[in-house]
Design a protein around this motif. Structure first.
Motif, PDB file in Angstrom:
ATOM      1  N   PHE A  35       0.861  -1.181   0.000  1.00 56.18           N
ATOM      2  CA  PHE A  35       0.000   0.000   0.000  1.00 56.18           C
ATOM      3  C   PHE A  35       0.896   1.230   0.000  1.00 56.18           C
ATOM      4  CE2 PHE A  35      -2.309   3.338   2.228  1.00 56.18           C
ATOM      5  CZ  PHE A  35      -3.540   3.310   1.611  1.00 56.18           C
ATOM      6  N   HIS A  36       0.557   2.232  -0.802  1.00 51.26           N
ATOM      7  CA  HIS A  36       1.361   3.457  -0.861  1.00 51.26           C
ATOM      8  C   HIS A  36       0.454   4.664  -1.035  1.00 51.26           C
ATOM      9  CE1 HIS A  36       4.753   6.067  -1.779  1.00 51.26           C
ATOM     10  NE2 HIS A  36       4.078   6.504  -2.816  1.00 51.26           N
ATOM     11  N   GLU A  37       0.756   5.721  -0.310  1.00 50.60           N
ATOM     12  CA  GLU A  37       0.068   7.005  -0.476  1.00 50.60           C
ATOM     13  C   GLU A  37       1.090   8.019  -0.975  1.00 50.60           C
ATOM     14  OE1 GLU A  37      -3.315   7.632   2.796  1.00 50.60           O
ATOM     15  OE2 GLU A  37      -1.299   7.545   3.631  1.00 50.60           O
ATOM     16  N   ASP A  38       0.617   8.980  -1.768  1.00 51.83           N
ATOM     17  CA  ASP A  38       1.518  10.017  -2.242  1.00 51.83           C
ATOM     18  C   ASP A  38       0.769  11.338  -2.338  1.00 51.83           C
ATOM     19  OD1 ASP A  38       3.925  11.101  -3.022  1.00 51.83           O
ATOM     20  OD2 ASP A  38       4.150   9.838  -4.786  1.00 51.83           O
ATOM     21  N   TRP A  39       1.553  12.398  -2.351  1.00 47.47           N
ATOM     22  CA  TRP A  39       1.013  13.750  -2.390  1.00 47.47           C
ATOM     23  C   TRP A  39       0.890  14.247  -3.829  1.00 47.47           C
ATOM     24  CZ3 TRP A  39      -0.317  16.262   2.138  1.00 47.47           C
ATOM     25  CH2 TRP A  39       0.060  15.613   3.312  1.00 47.47           C
ATOM     26  N   GLN A  40      -0.067  15.086  -4.069  1.00 48.41           N
ATOM     27  CA  GLN A  40      -0.234  15.750  -5.353  1.00 48.41           C
ATOM     28  C   GLN A  40       0.972  16.664  -5.565  1.00 48.41           C
ATOM     29  OE1 GLN A  40      -0.822  16.850  -8.513  1.00 48.41           O
ATOM     30  NE2 GLN A  40      -2.947  16.279  -8.185  1.00 48.41           N
ATOM     31  N   PRO A  41       1.762  16.471  -6.631  1.00 47.07           N
ATOM     32  CA  PRO A  41       2.957  17.301  -6.829  1.00 47.07           C
ATOM     33  C   PRO A  41       2.638  18.762  -7.145  1.00 47.07           C
ATOM     34  CG  PRO A  41       2.643  15.814  -8.681  1.00 47.07           C
ATOM     35  CD  PRO A  41       1.621  15.441  -7.648  1.00 47.07           C
ATOM     36  N   PHE A  50      -3.090  19.149   2.405  1.00 45.63           N
ATOM     37  CA  PHE A  50      -3.187  18.643   3.770  1.00 45.63           C
ATOM     38  C   PHE A  50      -3.162  17.122   3.902  1.00 45.63           C
ATOM     39  CE2 PHE A  50      -5.212  22.811   3.682  1.00 45.63           C
ATOM     40  CZ  PHE A  50      -4.461  23.453   4.650  1.00 45.63           C
ATOM     41  N   VAL A  51      -3.529  16.418   2.851  1.00 46.84           N
ATOM     42  CA  VAL A  51      -3.533  14.952   2.908  1.00 46.84           C
ATOM     43  C   VAL A  51      -3.015  14.389   1.592  1.00 46.84           C
ATOM     44  CG1 VAL A  51      -5.465  14.782   4.528  1.00 46.84           C
ATOM     45  CG2 VAL A  51      -5.915  14.747   2.083  1.00 46.84           C
ATOM     46  N   PRO A  52      -2.407  13.208   1.630  1.00 50.78           N
ATOM     47  CA  PRO A  52      -2.017  12.574   0.371  1.00 50.78           C
ATOM     48  C   PRO A  52      -3.282  12.193  -0.404  1.00 50.78           C
ATOM     49  CG  PRO A  52      -1.238  11.295   2.271  1.00 50.78           C
ATOM     50  CD  PRO A  52      -2.026  12.442   2.791  1.00 50.78           C
ATOM     51  N   THR A  53      -3.336  12.536  -1.663  1.00 51.83           N
ATOM     52  CA  THR A  53      -4.552  12.282  -2.440  1.00 51.83           C
ATOM     53  C   THR A  53      -4.371  11.204  -3.501  1.00 51.83           C
ATOM     54  OG1 THR A  53      -3.999  14.163  -3.844  1.00 51.83           O
ATOM     55  CG2 THR A  53      -5.550  14.566  -2.050  1.00 51.83           C
ATOM     56  N   PHE A  54      -3.215  10.550  -3.518  1.00 49.46           N
ATOM     57  CA  PHE A  54      -2.981   9.420  -4.410  1.00 49.46           C
ATOM     58  C   PHE A  54      -2.781   8.172  -3.567  1.00 49.46           C
ATOM     59  CE2 PHE A  54      -1.417  12.953  -7.041  1.00 49.46           C
ATOM     60  CZ  PHE A  54      -2.178  12.748  -8.186  1.00 49.46           C
ATOM     61  N   VAL A  55      -3.393   7.078  -3.990  1.00 48.57           N
ATOM     62  CA  VAL A  55      -3.273   5.808  -3.279  1.00 48.57           C
ATOM     63  C   VAL A  55      -3.009   4.718  -4.306  1.00 48.57           C
ATOM     64  CG1 VAL A  55      -4.507   4.103  -1.898  1.00 48.57           C
ATOM     65  CG2 VAL A  55      -4.847   6.510  -1.448  1.00 48.57           C
TER      66      VAL A  55
END
Length: 66
Positions: A35-41, A50-55
């Motif tokens: 599982f991985h989360e990432d931030w909108q560049p 405020f939150v990572p929006t890619f999963v």
């Protein structure tokens, strides 16, 4: 709206909430291996700051029938 996006050659963007994504994979017989989360560049929306929006999930098809 969809038709005008297609006519302009724009991408169609869609998403699934986390419950739909994970539950759907599990119900289809996959086992979650990662599982991985990432931030909108380039944040476009307030929430992007405020939150990572890619999963992303790493799912492996299981031969087990539970």
């Amino acid at each position: 709206m969809v038709k005008s996006k297609i006519e302009r050659g724009e991408a169609l963007v869609f998403g699934h909430n986390l419950a739909e994504q994970i539950d759907g994979q599990l119900r289809a017989g996959f086992v979650l291996a990662g599982f991985h989360e990432d931030w909108q560049p380039v944040p476009r929306f307030l929430i992007d700051r405020f939150v990572p929006t890619f999963v992303a999930t790493c799912a492996i098809k299981s031969d087990l029938h539970l």
